[in-house]
Design a protein around this motif. Structure first.
Motif, PDB file in Angstrom:
ATOM      1  N   SER A  98      -7.432  13.266  -1.673  1.00  0.00           N
ATOM      2  CA  SER A  98      -7.713  12.463  -2.909  1.00  0.00           C
ATOM      3  C   SER A  98      -6.611  12.220  -3.808  1.00  0.00           C
ATOM      4  O   SER A  98      -5.701  13.096  -3.702  1.00  0.00           O
ATOM      5  N   ALA A  99      -6.622  11.424  -4.683  1.00  0.00           N
ATOM      6  CA  ALA A  99      -5.658  11.357  -5.783  1.00  0.00           C
ATOM      7  C   ALA A  99      -6.272  11.696  -6.920  1.00  0.00           C
ATOM      8  O   ALA A  99      -7.474  11.468  -7.294  1.00  0.00           O
ATOM      9  N   THR A 121      -0.078  10.082 -12.158  1.00  0.00           N
ATOM     10  CA  THR A 121      -0.219   9.974 -13.595  1.00  0.00           C
ATOM     11  C   THR A 121      -1.461   8.989 -13.883  1.00  0.00           C
ATOM     12  O   THR A 121      -2.116   8.374 -13.060  1.00  0.00           O
ATOM     13  N   LYS A 122      -1.888   8.926 -15.115  1.00  0.00           N
ATOM     14  CA  LYS A 122      -3.075   8.286 -15.408  1.00  0.00           C
ATOM     15  C   LYS A 122      -2.869   6.579 -15.283  1.00  0.00           C
ATOM     16  O   LYS A 122      -3.436   6.108 -14.676  1.00  0.00           O
ATOM     17  N   GLU A 165      -4.601   4.299 -12.609  1.00  0.00           N
ATOM     18  CA  GLU A 165      -5.135   3.020 -13.042  1.00  0.00           C
ATOM     19  C   GLU A 165      -4.643   2.047 -12.367  1.00  0.00           C
ATOM     20  O   GLU A 165      -5.409   0.722 -11.892  1.00  0.00           O
ATOM     21  N   LYS A 166      -3.294   1.843 -11.845  1.00  0.00           N
ATOM     22  CA  LYS A 166      -3.058   0.837 -11.116  1.00  0.00           C
ATOM     23  C   LYS A 166      -3.552   0.908  -9.494  1.00  0.00           C
ATOM     24  O   LYS A 166      -3.697  -0.174  -8.747  1.00  0.00           O
ATOM     25  N   LEU A 184      -7.289  -0.135  -4.204  1.00  0.00           N
ATOM     26  CA  LEU A 184      -6.704   0.797  -3.345  1.00  0.00           C
ATOM     27  C   LEU A 184      -7.799   1.863  -2.966  1.00  0.00           C
ATOM     28  O   LEU A 184      -7.526   2.819  -2.156  1.00  0.00           O
ATOM     29  N   LEU A 185      -8.707   2.125  -3.891  1.00  0.00           N
ATOM     30  CA  LEU A 185      -9.702   3.390  -3.641  1.00  0.00           C
ATOM     31  C   LEU A 185     -11.013   2.878  -3.259  1.00  0.00           C
ATOM     32  O   LEU A 185     -11.621   1.945  -3.580  1.00  0.00           O
TER      33      LEU A 185
END
Ligand code: ADP
Ligand code: 5GP
Length: 191
Positions: free
Chosen positions: A39-40, A59-60, A64-65, A71-72
């Motif tokens: 996971s990220a 990073t946050k 968010e990107k 991509l998730l």
């Protein structure tokens, strides 16, 4: 050429400290041809955790990107951080016929079940809330405040256990791993 059967998707949830990582390590030691979905997360690495192995530590802004880019497979916020499952590796492994295991919390599990109802979901329970607290404190990876937030969260997460296909109590690591392996074998034979 005969088309390969797609792999089976397994979801493992359970409150923090119930023993998901410990039991899954045992499961993977004995059922080696499966893929653990990394996971990220925006939380920082614990001592001994490796980027790309335990998590992708991002990073946050990076997280968010990933959401914006689609991509998730799923994502959620948990005790002040983002956690999410990168979609492409999961889809690729399943397509290749490999079984895939997701260690994700309850909101993510719900999203995956909605998208892939054939996924097999397993909820790992601690023997009691007192034992859960002992394990979380014993692990020694979170501050007192974070442990309290995780325990609060645990109480509401446990109410969702009946929504899962299987509930497994982690009293003893070997026995819990055995039970999960039996569930996995049954699911892959049925395929
Ligand atoms: P999770 O991944 O669910 O947050 P961990 O696998 O990190 O949980 O386990 C939390 C703590 O409990 C760890 O210190 C681990 O060694 C311990 N633990 C896990 N399973 C058991 C068990 N069956 N009996 C006693 N301690 C356990
Ligand atoms: P930890 O910080 O203890 O590693 O994980 C906290 C919680 O986040 C655990 O319940 C774990 O299952 C969950 N989690 C880990 N990865 C993901 C993910 O990709 N998506 C979601 N929704 N939850 C995750």
């Amino acid at each position: 050429m005969r088309k390969r059967k797609p792999g089976k998707l397994f979801i493992v949830s359970g409150p923090s400290g119930s023993g998901k990582s410990t039991v899954l390590r045992e499961v993977f030691a004995r059922r080696t041809r499966m893929f653990f979905s990394v996971s990220a997360t925006t939380r920082g690495p614990r001592e001994g955790e490796k980027d790309g192995v335990d998590y992708y530590f991002v990073t946050k802004e990076e997280f968010e990107k990933m959401i914006e880019g689609g991509l998730l497979l799923e994502h959620a916020q948990y005790v002040g951080n983002y956690y999410g499952t990168p979609k492409a590796p999961v889809e690729e492994k399943l397509r290749e016929g490999n079984d895939v295991v997701l260690d994700i919390e309850v909101q993510g599990a719900e999203q995956v079940k909605r998208k892939a109802p054939e996924a097999v979901s397993i909820f790992l329970l601690p023997p009691s809330l007192e034992e859960l607290e002992r394990r979380l404190r014993g692990r020694g990876t979170e501050s007192d405040e974070k442990i309290r937030s995780r325990l609060e969260r645990a109480a509401s997460e446990m109410k969702l256990a009946p929504n899962y296909d299987y509930n497994v109590v982690n009293d003893n690591v070997e026995e819990a791993a055995d039970e999960i392996l039996r569930i996995m074998r049954r699911a892959t034979h049925r395929r």
